[in-house]
Design a protein around this motif. Sequence first.
Motif, short mmCIF file in Angstrom:
data_model
loop_
_atom_site.label_atom_id
_atom_site.label_comp_id
_atom_site.label_asym_id
_atom_site.label_seq_id
_atom_site.Cartn_x
_atom_site.Cartn_y
_atom_site.Cartn_z
N UNK A 157 4.15 81.16 24.37
CA UNK A 157 4.23 79.80 23.82
C UNK A 157 2.90 79.30 23.27
N UNK A 158 1.92 80.22 23.18
CA UNK A 158 0.62 79.91 22.59
C UNK A 158 -0.12 78.78 23.32
N UNK A 159 0.09 78.71 24.63
CA UNK A 159 -0.68 77.77 25.46
C UNK A 159 -1.92 78.52 25.95
N UNK A 160 -2.82 78.77 25.03
CA UNK A 160 -3.95 79.67 25.29
C UNK A 160 -4.90 79.11 26.34
N UNK A 161 -5.15 77.81 26.31
CA UNK A 161 -6.09 77.24 27.28
C UNK A 161 -5.55 77.38 28.70
N UNK A 162 -4.28 77.09 28.88
CA UNK A 162 -3.68 77.20 30.21
C UNK A 162 -3.67 78.64 30.69
N UNK A 163 -3.30 79.56 29.81
CA UNK A 163 -3.31 80.97 30.19
C UNK A 163 -4.71 81.45 30.56
N UNK A 164 -5.70 81.04 29.78
CA UNK A 164 -7.09 81.43 30.10
C UNK A 164 -7.54 80.82 31.42
N UNK A 165 -7.09 79.60 31.69
CA UNK A 165 -7.45 78.94 32.95
C UNK A 165 -6.88 79.70 34.14
N UNK A 166 -5.66 80.20 34.03
CA UNK A 166 -5.06 80.98 35.11
C UNK A 166 -5.85 82.26 35.34
N UNK A 167 -6.22 82.95 34.26
CA UNK A 167 -6.98 84.19 34.40
C UNK A 167 -8.34 83.92 35.04
N UNK A 168 -9.03 82.88 34.57
CA UNK A 168 -10.35 82.56 35.14
C UNK A 168 -10.23 82.20 36.62
N UNK A 169 -9.19 81.46 36.98
CA UNK A 169 -9.00 81.09 38.37
C UNK A 169 -8.81 82.32 39.26
N UNK A 170 -8.09 83.32 38.77
CA UNK A 170 -7.89 84.54 39.55
C UNK A 170 -9.18 85.36 39.67
N UNK A 171 -9.98 85.35 38.61
CA UNK A 171 -11.27 86.05 38.67
C UNK A 171 -12.19 85.36 39.68
N UNK A 172 -12.21 84.05 39.65
CA UNK A 172 -13.05 83.29 40.60
C UNK A 172 -12.57 83.54 42.02
N UNK A 185 4.22 85.39 40.24
CA UNK A 185 4.03 84.02 39.74
C UNK A 185 2.87 83.97 38.75
N UNK A 186 1.75 84.60 39.12
CA UNK A 186 0.57 84.59 38.25
C UNK A 186 0.88 85.31 36.93
N UNK A 187 1.52 86.46 37.01
CA UNK A 187 1.82 87.22 35.81
C UNK A 187 2.79 86.48 34.89
N UNK A 188 3.80 85.84 35.46
CA UNK A 188 4.75 85.08 34.65
C UNK A 188 4.06 83.90 33.97
N UNK A 189 3.15 83.25 34.67
CA UNK A 189 2.43 82.13 34.06
C UNK A 189 1.64 82.59 32.84
N UNK A 190 0.94 83.72 32.96
CA UNK A 190 0.16 84.23 31.84
C UNK A 190 1.07 84.67 30.70
N UNK A 191 2.18 85.31 31.02
CA UNK A 191 3.11 85.79 29.99
C UNK A 191 3.71 84.63 29.20
N UNK A 192 4.15 83.60 29.90
CA UNK A 192 4.75 82.45 29.23
C UNK A 192 3.70 81.73 28.37
N UNK A 193 2.49 81.59 28.89
CA UNK A 193 1.44 80.93 28.12
C UNK A 193 1.13 81.71 26.85
N UNK A 194 1.15 83.03 26.94
CA UNK A 194 0.92 83.83 25.73
C UNK A 194 2.05 83.66 24.75
#
Length: 264
Positions: free
Chosen positions: A171-186, A160-169
């Motif tokens: 479709x150029x939804x950069x803020x959402x993709x970055x938010x997912x990555x930051x949430x996983x790091x936190x 689920x996490x990987x698909x979210x990042x892939x789709x955001x990349x």
Amino acid sequence: MSRRAALRRAAVREWGPLAAVVRTALAERGARALALTLTATALTALVQLVQNQSWGYGPVRALGAVRAEDPFWSALLRTPLSLFVPALDLPVWGALAQILLVFGVAEVCLGRWRTLAVAYAATLAGTLYARIGVALGPEAFLGLPASDARVVDTGPSAAVVALAVYVCHQRRARFTGSLVVVAMVVEVLVKDNLAGREHLAAIAAVLAVCGVREWLGRRAPAPRAGRRRSAQGLGAGGGGTRSGAPPMRSWNFRRGPAQRTSWW
């Protein structure tokens, strides 16, 4: 009002194209556009129901539970089903909601088979990282303690996490993709466990794929000028003849005895 309007414009810029694609697909194809998503959601719910039964826990673990201590080829055979084995210590409705939303958007944007391929690759990346991390040991960078070899892999959450990042990349939804990555790091910083680290491994694998795709796209040769002129000639002249005159359309005339019968 200006701040609210700015937020609205930012939301439209971030999610507008993605929402338009999903809305169009659902309007044109209905539930058929989400065939994989609905199947995955139903299968996850069924697996959760079965593994909570006294007679079903063992078979589910034998067929879909992947651990770093398992033989490699045995774990590899279990990996596809492990996509749909939710964690026992988490509410299943959360996993079902994530699959329904993220898999649904991914299936519409990427297509059925690419969605499945990204989900499987992400799960496999997490599985391989667990083996490498345990082999390295807790003293090494990105290493894992030996006890993590007996912990069951994350299930559908890494996909689920990987698909979210892939789709955001894509479709150029950069803020959402970055938010997912930051949430996983936190998540890893707050609660450092195998599941959180496997999420990061899945994200790293997907970002590597996205980076390769971007690199290949930049290296793709531009269309030659001659080809562009030829294409323009086809559009302007109607048939691409050198004289610019419209092509002969002998198939429109009545065929006489001396006419050629070839379709060319």
